[in-house]
Design a protein around this motif. Structure first.
Motif, PDB file in Angstrom:
ATOM      1  N   SER A   3      22.994 -12.096  -2.004  1.00 49.15           N
ATOM      2  CA  SER A   3      22.115 -12.430  -3.113  1.00 49.15           C
ATOM      3  C   SER A   3      22.909 -12.416  -4.390  1.00 49.15           C
ATOM      4  O   SER A   3      23.595 -11.448  -4.695  1.00 49.15           O
ATOM      5  N   LEU A   4      22.871 -13.538  -5.118  1.00 45.98           N
ATOM      6  CA  LEU A   4      23.464 -13.604  -6.443  1.00 45.98           C
ATOM      7  C   LEU A   4      22.330 -13.558  -7.442  1.00 45.98           C
ATOM      8  O   LEU A   4      21.320 -14.245  -7.287  1.00 45.98           O
ATOM      9  N   SER A   5      22.491 -12.785  -8.473  1.00 49.63           N
ATOM     10  CA  SER A   5      21.352 -12.589  -9.357  1.00 49.63           C
ATOM     11  C   SER A   5      21.788 -12.243 -10.754  1.00 49.63           C
ATOM     12  O   SER A   5      22.847 -11.663 -10.972  1.00 49.63           O
ATOM     13  N   GLY A   6      20.916 -12.607 -11.698  1.00 48.98           N
ATOM     14  CA  GLY A   6      21.091 -12.142 -13.053  1.00 48.98           C
ATOM     15  C   GLY A   6      20.416 -10.798 -13.234  1.00 48.98           C
ATOM     16  O   GLY A   6      20.519 -10.171 -14.270  1.00 48.98           O
ATOM     17  N   SER A   7      19.732 -10.330 -12.185  1.00 45.19           N
ATOM     18  CA  SER A   7      19.030  -9.062 -12.272  1.00 45.19           C
ATOM     19  C   SER A   7      19.386  -8.188 -11.076  1.00 45.19           C
ATOM     20  O   SER A   7      20.472  -7.675 -10.970  1.00 45.19           O
ATOM     21  N   LYS A   8      18.473  -8.053 -10.088  1.00 50.64           N
ATOM     22  CA  LYS A   8      18.711  -7.145  -8.978  1.00 50.64           C
ATOM     23  C   LYS A   8      18.679  -7.891  -7.651  1.00 50.64           C
ATOM     24  O   LYS A   8      18.168  -8.982  -7.524  1.00 50.64           O
ATOM     25  N   GLU A  21      15.586 -19.210  -7.436  1.00 54.46           N
ATOM     26  CA  GLU A  21      14.506 -18.871  -8.362  1.00 54.46           C
ATOM     27  C   GLU A  21      14.993 -18.916  -9.810  1.00 54.46           C
ATOM     28  O   GLU A  21      15.900 -18.167 -10.182  1.00 54.46           O
ATOM     29  N   ASN A  22      14.413 -19.796 -10.590  1.00 58.41           N
ATOM     30  CA  ASN A  22      14.674 -19.884 -12.031  1.00 58.41           C
ATOM     31  C   ASN A  22      16.172 -19.883 -12.343  1.00 58.41           C
ATOM     32  O   ASN A  22      16.626 -19.204 -13.266  1.00 58.41           O
ATOM     33  N   LEU A  23      16.910 -20.668 -11.586  1.00 56.25           N
ATOM     34  CA  LEU A  23      18.365 -20.694 -11.716  1.00 56.25           C
ATOM     35  C   LEU A  23      18.795 -21.496 -12.943  1.00 56.25           C
ATOM     36  O   LEU A  23      18.433 -22.660 -13.098  1.00 56.25           O
ATOM     37  N   PRO A  93      25.034 -17.162 -11.382  1.00 54.71           N
ATOM     38  CA  PRO A  93      23.992 -17.621 -12.311  1.00 54.71           C
ATOM     39  C   PRO A  93      24.099 -16.931 -13.666  1.00 54.71           C
ATOM     40  O   PRO A  93      24.480 -15.764 -13.741  1.00 54.71           O
ATOM     41  N   ASN A  94      23.754 -17.647 -14.725  1.00 56.31           N
ATOM     42  CA  ASN A  94      23.536 -17.005 -16.021  1.00 56.31           C
ATOM     43  C   ASN A  94      22.161 -16.347 -16.047  1.00 56.31           C
ATOM     44  O   ASN A  94      21.976 -15.269 -16.608  1.00 56.31           O
ATOM     45  N   GLU A  95      21.206 -17.019 -15.406  1.00 56.16           N
ATOM     46  CA  GLU A  95      19.848 -16.498 -15.281  1.00 56.16           C
ATOM     47  C   GLU A  95      19.313 -16.912 -13.913  1.00 56.16           C
ATOM     48  O   GLU A  95      19.734 -17.911 -13.343  1.00 56.16           O
ATOM     49  N   GLY A  96      18.355 -16.111 -13.407  1.00 58.49           N
ATOM     50  CA  GLY A  96      17.733 -16.444 -12.148  1.00 58.49           C
ATOM     51  C   GLY A  96      18.393 -15.752 -10.976  1.00 58.49           C
ATOM     52  O   GLY A  96      19.236 -14.863 -11.135  1.00 58.49           O
TER      53      GLY A  96
END
Length: 268
Positions: A3-8, A21-23, A93-96
């Motif tokens: 999983s690559l993520s801007g969060s968790k 998701e919202n990439l 990703p920068n976001e998502g």
């Protein structure tokens, strides 16, 4: 599962091979401005460097269920290759968030990751190890990879001596012989001559029976229609449409005829 993520990170989603998701991905590039006459004198003729931010993908969201063969279409600069590289884990990703469940064998821009100073045989080993195989597993496949690419007499020569066709054929052969769960191909069917294209298409059909998912970026609408059961259309980093390949292709072709006006974008 990765999983690559801007969060968790999250747990795998049952029945989903890839979830996006919202990439959003952006990067900066530099270019040289043409100096005015006054600036050219004060800077001794040197141009001025400027930084531009490119928004390659903008809030892209879609799921790829198990058994999906996804075609990705769009004009040059739409973000197709950026999307493929992000799913393959090359571009974060920068976001998502991106969730990938399975082993990816990416064929991105025909042999990205190959070392031109190494021999074809050595690059087969590198490609196999990168795909998660053991050295023994790679060795067991090396002869088949070489034979499929049709470069037996050149396999121990440095790849910098290969023609573009030889390079492309070996890249395709490495990707399709590594037993991937997820096969990612960026314009690979344009590799080689007519005979190799036919062989490549047949191999792709064979892989459909075993792979959990396939991604195909192509400007050939015939390849998308023939090989894919789902398609998405990207335009300037935005997801314009997702659906059956024929429906998406028809809308895309209609869009190209009308032109990318604000009205057209709103209607689609």
């Amino acid at each position: 599962m990765s999983s690559l993520s801007g969060s968790k990170k999250s747990v795998p989603t049952p029945g989903i091979t890839v979830r996006v998701e919202n990439l959003s991905i952006s990067y900066r590039t530099t270019f040289e401005r043409v100096p005015t006459f006054k600036n050219a004198i004060t800077r001794f003729g040197r141009g001025q460097r400027a930084v531009k931010e490119i928004k390659a993908l903008k809030n892209v969201t879609f799921d790829v269920p198990d058994g999906t063969f996804l075609g990705i279409i769009g004009s040059n600069g739409a973000g197709k290759s950026t999307l493929m590289r992000s799913i393959a884990g090359i571009l974060p990703p920068n976001e998502g968030r991106i969730e990938v469940n399975g082993r990816i064998s990416p064929l991105l821009s025909l042999g990205v990751g190959f070392n031109a100073n190494l021999s074809g045989r050595e690059n087969i080993t590198l490609g196999g190890l990168a795909a998660g195989l053991s050295r023994r597993e790679v060795a067991d496949r090396a002869e088949a990879v070489t034979e499929f690419a049709g470069i037996e007499e050149f396999i121990d020569a440095p790849m910098r001596t290969y023609s573009s066709g030889m390079y492309s054929r070996l890249a395709f052969s490495v990707a399709v012989h590594m037993d991937p769960d997820i096969l990612m191909i960026d314009e690979a069917l344009s590799a080689g001559d007519a005979a190799f294209k036919t062989k490549a298409a047949e191999k792709m059909q064979e892989l459909r029976d075993n792979a959990r998912a396939m991604f195909l970026v192509s400007h050939s609408m015939a390849s998308i229609t023939q090989l894919c059961n789902r398609a998405i259309w990207l335009h300037k980093g935005q997801l314009m449409m997702e659906g059956e390949p024929k429906e998406v292709i028809d809308k895309y072709n209609e869009f190209l005829k009308v032109g990318p006006s604000a009205v057209t974008l709103e209607d689609l």
